[in-house]
Design an enzyme around this catalytic site. Structure first.
Site, PDB file in Angstrom:
ATOM      1  N   THR A   1       1.776  -5.267  11.691  1.00  0.00           N
ATOM      2  CA  THR A   1       2.916  -4.359  11.660  1.00  0.00           C
ATOM      3  C   THR A   1       2.839  -3.232  12.686  1.00  0.00           C
ATOM      4  O   THR A   1       1.773  -2.647  12.892  1.00  0.00           O
ATOM      5  CB  THR A   1       3.033  -3.712  10.250  1.00  0.00           C
ATOM      6  OG1 THR A   1       4.060  -2.722  10.311  1.00  0.00           O
ATOM      7  CG2 THR A   1       1.749  -3.061   9.795  1.00  0.00           C
TER       8      THR A   1
ATOM      9  N   ALA B   1       0.820  -1.213   0.000  1.00  0.00           N
ATOM     10  CA  ALA B   1       0.000   0.000   0.000  1.00  0.00           C
ATOM     11  C   ALA B   1       0.856   1.266   0.000  1.00  0.00           C
ATOM     12  O   ALA B   1       0.456   2.294  -0.553  1.00  0.00           O
ATOM     13  CB  ALA B   1      -0.923  -0.012   1.212  1.00  0.00           C
ATOM     14  N   PHE B   2       2.029   1.188   0.608  1.00  0.00           N
ATOM     15  CA  PHE B   2       2.902   2.363   0.668  1.00  0.00           C
ATOM     16  C   PHE B   2       3.330   2.813  -0.728  1.00  0.00           C
ATOM     17  O   PHE B   2       3.572   3.997  -0.957  1.00  0.00           O
ATOM     18  CB  PHE B   2       4.145   2.020   1.517  1.00  0.00           C
ATOM     19  CG  PHE B   2       4.967   3.201   1.913  1.00  0.00           C
ATOM     20  CD1 PHE B   2       4.606   3.971   3.018  1.00  0.00           C
ATOM     21  CD2 PHE B   2       6.109   3.547   1.212  1.00  0.00           C
ATOM     22  CE1 PHE B   2       5.366   5.064   3.401  1.00  0.00           C
ATOM     23  CE2 PHE B   2       6.882   4.636   1.576  1.00  0.00           C
ATOM     24  CZ  PHE B   2       6.507   5.402   2.678  1.00  0.00           C
ATOM     25  N   GLU B   3       3.422   1.877  -1.660  1.00  0.00           N
ATOM     26  CA  GLU B   3       3.875   2.189  -3.026  1.00  0.00           C
ATOM     27  C   GLU B   3       2.725   2.604  -3.953  1.00  0.00           C
ATOM     28  O   GLU B   3       2.973   3.007  -5.101  1.00  0.00           O
ATOM     29  CB  GLU B   3       4.583   0.973  -3.642  1.00  0.00           C
ATOM     30  CG  GLU B   3       5.986   0.718  -3.119  1.00  0.00           C
ATOM     31  CD  GLU B   3       6.034   0.165  -1.710  1.00  0.00           C
ATOM     32  OE1 GLU B   3       5.161  -0.655  -1.368  1.00  0.00           O
ATOM     33  OE2 GLU B   3       6.921   0.573  -0.932  1.00  0.00           O
TER      34      GLU B   3
ATOM     35  N   HIS C   1       4.225  -0.481  12.092  1.00  0.00           N
ATOM     36  CA  HIS C   1       4.165   0.781  11.346  1.00  0.00           C
ATOM     37  C   HIS C   1       2.881   0.919  10.516  1.00  0.00           C
ATOM     38  O   HIS C   1       2.831   1.600   9.517  1.00  0.00           O
ATOM     39  CB  HIS C   1       5.439   1.038  10.511  1.00  0.00           C
ATOM     40  CG  HIS C   1       5.797  -0.048   9.543  1.00  0.00           C
ATOM     41  ND1 HIS C   1       6.672  -1.061   9.837  1.00  0.00           N
ATOM     42  CD2 HIS C   1       5.432  -0.251   8.266  1.00  0.00           C
ATOM     43  CE1 HIS C   1       6.803  -1.849   8.798  1.00  0.00           C
ATOM     44  NE2 HIS C   1       6.065  -1.382   7.833  1.00  0.00           N
TER      45      HIS C   1
ATOM     46  N   ARG D   1     -14.473  -7.569   4.530  1.00  0.00           N
ATOM     47  CA  ARG D   1     -14.689  -6.454   3.580  1.00  0.00           C
ATOM     48  C   ARG D   1     -14.195  -6.782   2.169  1.00  0.00           C
ATOM     49  O   ARG D   1     -14.150  -5.918   1.304  1.00  0.00           O
ATOM     50  CB  ARG D   1     -13.982  -5.205   4.116  1.00  0.00           C
ATOM     51  CG  ARG D   1     -14.666  -4.646   5.347  1.00  0.00           C
ATOM     52  CD  ARG D   1     -13.756  -3.762   6.191  1.00  0.00           C
ATOM     53  NE  ARG D   1     -14.477  -3.227   7.362  1.00  0.00           N
ATOM     54  CZ  ARG D   1     -14.769  -3.913   8.466  1.00  0.00           C
ATOM     55  NH1 ARG D   1     -14.405  -5.196   8.572  1.00  0.00           N
ATOM     56  NH2 ARG D   1     -15.417  -3.357   9.460  1.00  0.00           N
TER      57      ARG D   1
ATOM     58  N   VAL E   1      -4.213  -2.955   4.532  1.00  0.00           N
ATOM     59  CA  VAL E   1      -3.247  -2.728   5.611  1.00  0.00           C
ATOM     60  C   VAL E   1      -3.906  -3.214   6.901  1.00  0.00           C
ATOM     61  O   VAL E   1      -4.982  -2.748   7.268  1.00  0.00           O
ATOM     62  CB  VAL E   1      -2.858  -1.233   5.728  1.00  0.00           C
ATOM     63  CG1 VAL E   1      -1.656  -1.092   6.649  1.00  0.00           C
ATOM     64  CG2 VAL E   1      -2.564  -0.627   4.360  1.00  0.00           C
TER      65      VAL E   1
HETATM   66  N1  INI Z   1       1.739  -3.154   3.094  1.00  0.00           N
HETATM   67  C1  INI Z   1       0.423  -3.377   2.946  1.00  0.00           C
HETATM   68  O1  INI Z   1      -0.128  -3.129   1.859  1.00  0.00           O
HETATM   69  N2  INI Z   1      -0.303  -3.881   3.963  1.00  0.00           N
HETATM   70  C2  INI Z   1       0.248  -4.170   5.178  1.00  0.00           C
HETATM   71  O2  INI Z   1      -0.486  -4.643   6.089  1.00  0.00           O
HETATM   72  C3  INI Z   1       1.627  -3.948   5.346  1.00  0.00           C
HETATM   73  N3  INI Z   1       2.275  -4.274   6.591  1.00  0.00           N
HETATM   74  O3  INI Z   1       1.625  -4.884   7.437  1.00  0.00           O
HETATM   75  O4  INI Z   1       3.434  -3.990   6.794  1.00  0.00           O
HETATM   76  C4  INI Z   1       2.371  -3.417   4.261  1.00  0.00           C
HETATM   77  N4  INI Z   1       3.696  -3.190   4.383  1.00  0.00           N
HETATM   78  C5  INI Z   1       4.558  -2.987   3.238  1.00  0.00           C
HETATM   79  C6  INI Z   1       4.569  -1.556   2.741  1.00  0.00           C
HETATM   80  O5  INI Z   1       3.371  -1.240   2.053  1.00  0.00           O
HETATM   81  C7  INI Z   1       5.736  -1.336   1.758  1.00  0.00           C
HETATM   82  O6  INI Z   1       5.589  -2.210   0.664  1.00  0.00           O
HETATM   83  C8  INI Z   1       7.126  -1.581   2.391  1.00  0.00           C
HETATM   84  O7  INI Z   1       7.246  -0.838   3.598  1.00  0.00           O
HETATM   85  C9  INI Z   1       8.230  -1.109   1.424  1.00  0.00           C
HETATM   86  O8  INI Z   1       8.140   0.295   1.162  1.00  0.00           O
END
Ligand code: INI
Length: 162
Positions: free
Chosen positions: A95, A65-67, A97, A136, A90
């Site tokens: 996690t 999700a971060f990307e 974070h 969901r 997420v």
């Molecule tokens: N990314 C998610 O999409 N969902 C999550 O629950 C998650 N957790 O739990 O860490 C998660 N982490 C990865 C993050 O999105 C990045 O891909 C990673 O930090 C590299 O930038």
């Protein structure tokens, strides 16, 4: 015929849910892929059921999700799509974070839409547990991917009318 004291009716602008001819990009975060794949299927189901066509859909997988925001922004800027639908999951249990990942995804997706004027839809599940995410993603709480694609169709049409 209008009576003397009738108030004028407002001019109402709203979207119609007809996806015929609309072009969509879906950005999907692969993390929690079993769930996100269900969201993707839900989004495609909505597009098809509202008259859209698979040939007008581009699906982009990113690591998590971060990307999503960086890919979503590039897709918005390409001007090849009427809307960009962002899907991910997420889960807090996974996690420490959680807040950073979920927060940056939400902020970045909003910025991609606001910065380009292309509707960029937030279909990222943010849940406490995996079970809530499953609920969901096509079980008892519906499918957030279906809802996100329906929102995209609505927004494309309403923005065309403004
Ligand atoms: N990314 C998610 O999409 N969902 C999550 O629950 C998650 N957790 O739990 O860490 C998660 N982490 C990865 C993050 O999105 C990045 O891909 C990673 O930090 C590299 O930038």
């Amino acid at each position: 015929m209008a009576k003397k004291n009738d108030k004028p009716a407002p001019r109402v602008i709203e979207g119609q849910l007809n996806a015929q001819g609309m072009r969509f990009a879906i950005v999907a975060g692969r993390f929690n892929e079993l769930i996100v794949d269900k969201l993707v299927q839900g989004a495609l189901d909505s597009i098809r059921r509202h008259g859209g066509n698979d040939h007008e859909v581009t699906l982009v997988w990113v690591p998590g999700a971060f990307e999503i925001p960086v890919a979503a922004r590039k897709l918005c800027e390409s001007r090849k799509y009427d809307a960009v639908i962002c899907l991910g999951a997420v889960v807090r249990g996974n996690t420490p974070h959680f807040d950073y990942v979920a927060g940056e995804a939400a902020k970045g997706i909003a910025q991609a839409g606001l910065g380009t004027g292309v509707p960029c839809i937030f279909g990222v599940l943010t849940t406490e547990t995996l079970e809530q995410a499953i609920e969901r993603a096509g079980t008892k709480m519906g499918n957030k991917g279906f809802d996100a694609a329906t929102t995209a169709i609505d927004m494309v049409d309403v923005l065309r009318k403004l």
